[in-house]
Write a protein that holds these residues in place. Structure first.
Motif, mmCIF file in Angstrom:
data_model
loop_
_atom_site.group_PDB
_atom_site.id
_atom_site.type_symbol
_atom_site.label_atom_id
_atom_site.label_comp_id
_atom_site.label_asym_id
_atom_site.label_seq_id
_atom_site.Cartn_x
_atom_site.Cartn_y
_atom_site.Cartn_z
ATOM 1 N N GLY A 280 0.931 -1.239 -0.052
ATOM 2 C CA GLY A 280 -0.089 0.128 0.002
ATOM 3 C C GLY A 280 0.845 1.231 0.121
ATOM 4 N N GLY A 281 2.075 1.199 0.766
ATOM 5 C CA GLY A 281 2.845 2.215 0.796
ATOM 6 C C GLY A 281 3.471 2.616 -0.719
ATOM 7 N N ILE A 282 3.906 1.651 -1.165
ATOM 8 C CA ILE A 282 4.669 1.822 -2.462
ATOM 9 C C ILE A 282 3.595 2.313 -3.478
ATOM 10 C CG2 ILE A 282 5.457 0.538 -4.282
ATOM 11 C CD1 ILE A 282 6.890 -1.228 -2.439
ATOM 12 N N GLN A 283 2.331 1.865 -3.477
ATOM 13 C CA GLN A 283 1.093 2.301 -3.948
ATOM 14 C C GLN A 283 1.220 3.806 -3.982
ATOM 15 O OE1 GLN A 283 -2.066 -0.058 -3.992
ATOM 16 N NE2 GLN A 283 -1.713 -0.921 -6.000
ATOM 17 N N LEU A 284 0.887 4.281 -2.784
ATOM 18 C CA LEU A 284 0.643 5.694 -2.321
ATOM 19 C C LEU A 284 1.663 6.589 -3.054
ATOM 20 C CD1 LEU A 284 -0.808 5.940 1.331
ATOM 21 C CD2 LEU A 284 -1.943 6.617 -0.929
ATOM 22 N N PHE A 285 2.889 5.924 -2.636
ATOM 23 C CA PHE A 285 4.225 6.844 -3.086
ATOM 24 C C PHE A 285 4.185 7.090 -4.522
ATOM 25 C CE2 PHE A 285 8.622 8.072 -3.841
ATOM 26 C CZ PHE A 285 8.887 8.644 -2.736
ATOM 27 N N THR A 286 3.678 5.910 -5.292
ATOM 28 C CA THR A 286 3.761 6.224 -6.679
ATOM 29 C C THR A 286 2.568 7.024 -7.204
ATOM 30 O OG1 THR A 286 3.014 3.727 -6.662
ATOM 31 C CG2 THR A 286 5.002 4.251 -7.856
ATOM 32 N N ILE A 287 1.128 6.976 -6.456
ATOM 33 C CA ILE A 287 0.319 7.977 -7.033
ATOM 34 C C ILE A 287 0.963 9.260 -6.734
ATOM 35 C CG2 ILE A 287 -1.859 8.833 -5.941
ATOM 36 C CD1 ILE A 287 -2.407 5.860 -5.577
ATOM 37 N N GLY A 288 1.512 9.531 -5.778
ATOM 38 C CA GLY A 288 2.239 10.789 -5.557
ATOM 39 C C GLY A 288 3.095 11.347 -6.455
ATOM 40 N N ILE A 289 3.881 10.305 -6.959
ATOM 41 C CA ILE A 289 5.009 10.797 -8.272
ATOM 42 C C ILE A 289 3.983 11.093 -9.434
ATOM 43 C CG2 ILE A 289 6.591 9.868 -9.652
ATOM 44 C CD1 ILE A 289 7.725 8.509 -7.452
ATOM 45 N N VAL A 290 3.109 10.078 -9.865
ATOM 46 C CA VAL A 290 2.192 10.223 -10.869
ATOM 47 C C VAL A 290 1.570 11.810 -10.764
ATOM 48 C CG1 VAL A 290 0.177 9.410 -12.368
ATOM 49 C CG2 VAL A 290 2.047 7.884 -11.270
ATOM 50 N N MET A 291 1.107 12.112 -9.679
ATOM 51 C CA MET A 291 0.371 13.405 -9.537
ATOM 52 C C MET A 291 1.266 14.592 -9.663
ATOM 53 S SD MET A 291 -2.741 12.372 -6.903
ATOM 54 C CE MET A 291 -3.158 14.238 -6.990
ATOM 55 N N GLU A 292 2.365 14.455 -9.259
ATOM 56 C CA GLU A 292 3.610 15.489 -9.629
ATOM 57 C C GLU A 292 3.682 15.494 -10.896
ATOM 58 O OE1 GLU A 292 5.256 17.515 -7.500
ATOM 59 O OE2 GLU A 292 4.436 16.903 -5.379
ATOM 60 N N LEU A 293 3.791 14.447 -11.646
ATOM 61 C CA LEU A 293 3.986 14.791 -13.024
ATOM 62 C C LEU A 293 2.783 15.464 -13.564
ATOM 63 C CD1 LEU A 293 5.529 11.295 -14.140
ATOM 64 C CD2 LEU A 293 6.538 13.308 -13.513
ATOM 65 N N LEU A 294 1.338 14.864 -13.215
ATOM 66 C CA LEU A 294 0.391 15.299 -13.811
ATOM 67 C C LEU A 294 0.178 16.927 -13.697
ATOM 68 C CD1 LEU A 294 -2.675 13.107 -12.946
ATOM 69 C CD2 LEU A 294 -1.768 13.819 -15.216
ATOM 70 N N ILE A 295 0.553 17.430 -12.563
ATOM 71 C CA ILE A 295 0.618 18.781 -12.115
ATOM 72 C C ILE A 295 1.466 19.582 -13.045
ATOM 73 C CG2 ILE A 295 1.907 19.037 -10.136
ATOM 74 C CD1 ILE A 295 -1.218 20.422 -10.407
ATOM 75 N N ARG A 296 2.735 19.067 -13.220
ATOM 76 C CA ARG A 296 3.574 19.670 -14.164
ATOM 77 C C ARG A 296 3.120 19.712 -15.614
ATOM 78 N NH1 ARG A 296 5.858 18.401 -9.981
ATOM 79 N NH2 ARG A 296 8.040 18.769 -9.233
ATOM 80 N N THR A 297 2.290 18.779 -16.033
ATOM 81 C CA THR A 297 1.880 18.752 -17.328
ATOM 82 C C THR A 297 0.781 19.885 -17.315
ATOM 83 O OG1 THR A 297 2.189 16.393 -17.161
ATOM 84 C CG2 THR A 297 0.832 17.002 -19.205
ATOM 85 N N TYR A 298 -0.194 19.981 -16.262
ATOM 86 C CA TYR A 298 -1.238 20.833 -16.206
ATOM 87 C C TYR A 298 -0.770 22.311 -16.408
ATOM 88 C CZ TYR A 298 -4.588 23.842 -13.863
ATOM 89 O OH TYR A 298 -5.669 24.813 -13.745
ATOM 90 N N TYR A 299 0.385 22.628 -15.394
ATOM 91 C CA TYR A 299 0.798 23.964 -15.629
ATOM 92 C C TYR A 299 1.928 24.297 -17.245
ATOM 93 C CZ TYR A 299 -0.530 25.285 -11.335
ATOM 94 O OH TYR A 299 -1.385 25.679 -10.012
ATOM 95 N N SER A 301 1.766 22.439 -20.122
ATOM 96 C CA SER A 301 0.985 22.276 -21.281
ATOM 97 C C SER A 301 0.159 23.515 -21.664
ATOM 98 C CB SER A 301 0.010 21.039 -21.266
ATOM 99 O OG SER A 301 -0.867 21.199 -20.372
ATOM 100 N N GLN A 302 -0.327 24.289 -20.570
ATOM 101 C CA GLN A 302 -1.003 25.567 -20.985
ATOM 102 C C GLN A 302 -0.150 26.852 -20.602
ATOM 103 O OE1 GLN A 302 -5.230 25.182 -19.263
ATOM 104 N NE2 GLN A 302 -4.089 23.913 -17.896
ATOM 105 N N SER A 303 1.172 26.752 -20.518
ATOM 106 C CA SER A 303 1.943 27.792 -20.232
ATOM 107 C C SER A 303 1.509 28.483 -18.889
ATOM 108 C CB SER A 303 2.180 28.540 -21.258
ATOM 109 O OG SER A 303 2.490 27.935 -22.545
ATOM 110 N N LYS A 304 0.914 27.927 -18.112
ATOM 111 C CA LYS A 304 0.405 28.612 -16.920
ATOM 112 C C LYS A 304 1.538 28.608 -15.786
ATOM 113 C CE LYS A 304 -4.633 27.634 -16.618
ATOM 114 N NZ LYS A 304 -5.567 27.281 -15.701
ATOM 115 N N ARG A 305 1.391 29.730 -15.086
ATOM 116 C CA ARG A 305 2.308 29.846 -14.028
ATOM 117 C C ARG A 305 1.679 29.294 -12.456
ATOM 118 N NH1 ARG A 305 6.267 28.572 -15.509
ATOM 119 N NH2 ARG A 305 7.529 29.409 -13.979
ATOM 120 N N PRO A 306 2.318 28.762 -11.738
ATOM 121 C CA PRO A 306 1.655 28.488 -10.482
ATOM 122 C C PRO A 306 1.627 29.449 -9.446
ATOM 123 C CG PRO A 306 3.978 27.559 -10.535
ATOM 124 C CD PRO A 306 3.681 28.223 -12.082
ATOM 125 N N TYR A 307 1.668 30.564 -9.888
ATOM 126 C CA TYR A 307 1.564 31.695 -8.840
ATOM 127 C C TYR A 307 0.896 32.995 -9.846
ATOM 128 C CZ TYR A 307 5.660 33.178 -11.602
ATOM 129 O OH TYR A 307 6.228 33.593 -12.598
#
Ligand code: UDP
Ligand code: MG
Length: 319
Positions: A280-299, A301-307
């Protein structure tokens, strides 16, 4: 009436089966906004009761009708209207006359003088049934506790926005109930003012009790977004690592029991827990990594700034 602005106002109103309300609503808006420059943007959320026909029959040059291809729900209807809106200030309200357009001139000055970006109503003497009022009071309380943001009435649709904040709302699903919170997350300065509230003029409410569960799920999502949207690994990663460590500790203990004390561990439930925690721990950790990648793509890909920058001052002079 003293008119404070010649800026264009866009009044965005989602409509789903409000044929018996639109004529009176349009008249009330005209009466309330005499002297202002405004456009009324009705978004027809695929009504089946002749709402479109009723609007077209008015032949009103200030009315813009955006017709959606199917029933998308109030949030997306609002989003479509806000996307279309040309005004410098955007006003939202319901199409059933529960909100009173006569409150708009009182709300406008707060955004016009630049002191805030959103003015939202607090419905006074709310004319709804207890079945509606009680869950909504609980939701307001939860939002206040969870966010420390003192929003008195999340459910009031009557709001005035600056254009930038309205266009940045990104409404999905049924997030219209949390627009004030969403605007706050975008860095908006918010002002709450008491507004009138009336019983529905005609037609029926589009929501039943099932909305209680949706509100809870949406609220949880928003709380996550508020805290961890830009750093999901801090939530999933930390929990993941804790679980893995716990699992490892359990398994180390079991190894000791087996090889140190020669006891059988195959039948011990603890063994299952130890393994589950690690996996479970490994899964949670990997979900975290995938979400970090997603959030980078989110900003990115749209040339958005996180601030968001409020303003820049050069050489001591505000630009
Ligand atoms: N609405 C919409 N699409 C929907 C449901 C509602 O555009 O699928 C509109 C509806 O016509 C009204 C507003 O959203 O203008 C608020 O809906 P309603 O009055 O039914 O909500 P309540 O006041 O009961 O919370
Ligand atoms: Mg209503």
């Amino acid at each position: 009436m003293e008119v404070l602005t010649q800026s264009l106002l866009s009044i965005v109103i989602p409509l789903y089966n409000e044929a018996d309300n639109v004529v009176l609503l349009t008249r009330k808006i005209h009466e309330s906004l005499e002297g202002y420059r405004y456009q009324i943007i009705y978004v027809d959320d695929f009504s089946t009761d002749g709402t479109r026909e009723a609007i077209n029959a008015m032949n009103d040059p200030q009315v813009h009708l955006v017709c959606l291809k199917k029933n998308y729900g109030q949030s997306l209807a609002l989003a479509a209207g806000i996307d279309y809106a040309e005004g410098e200030y955007i006003i939202t309200m319901d199409g059933d006359l529960q909100n009173d357009p006569a409150d708009i001139p009182m709300m406008l000055p707060h955004v016009l003088d630049g002191t805030c970006d959103v003015v939202t109503g607090i419905r006074q003497k709310r004319k709804d049934s207890l079945v509606k009022k009680i869950p909504s009071k609980i939701a307001n309380f939860l939002v206040r506790r969870a966010t420390k943001l003192d929003i008195k009435d999340n459910g009031c649709a009557l709001k005035v926005f600056t254009r930038v904040i309205a266009k940045d709302l990104n409404l999905y699903g049924e997030m219209h109930r949390f627009i004030t919170l969403l605007a706050f997350l975008e860095g908006a300065q918010i002002k709450q003012v008491p507004v009138r509230h009336h019983a529905r003029n005609a037609g029926v409410s589009k929501y039943g009790l099932e909305r209680v569960f949706k509100v809870i799920a949406d609220l949880m999502l928003l709380l996550f977004i508020r805290k961890y949207f830009q750093r999901p690994i801090h939530l999933f990663g930390i929990f993941g690592v804790l679980l893995i460590l716990l699992g490892l500790a359990i398994n180390a203990y079991l190894l000791l029991v087996k090889f140190g004390f020669g006891q059988d561990i195959g039948t011990r439930p603890l063994l299952i827990f130890g393994m589950m925690f690690i996996l479970g721990g490994i899964q949670l950790f990997t979900i975290g990594i995938v979400m970090e990648l997603l959030i980078r793509t989110y900003y990115e890909s749209q040339s958005k700034r996180p601030y968001r920058v409020k303003k820049v001052v050069v050489g001591g002079k505000p630009s």
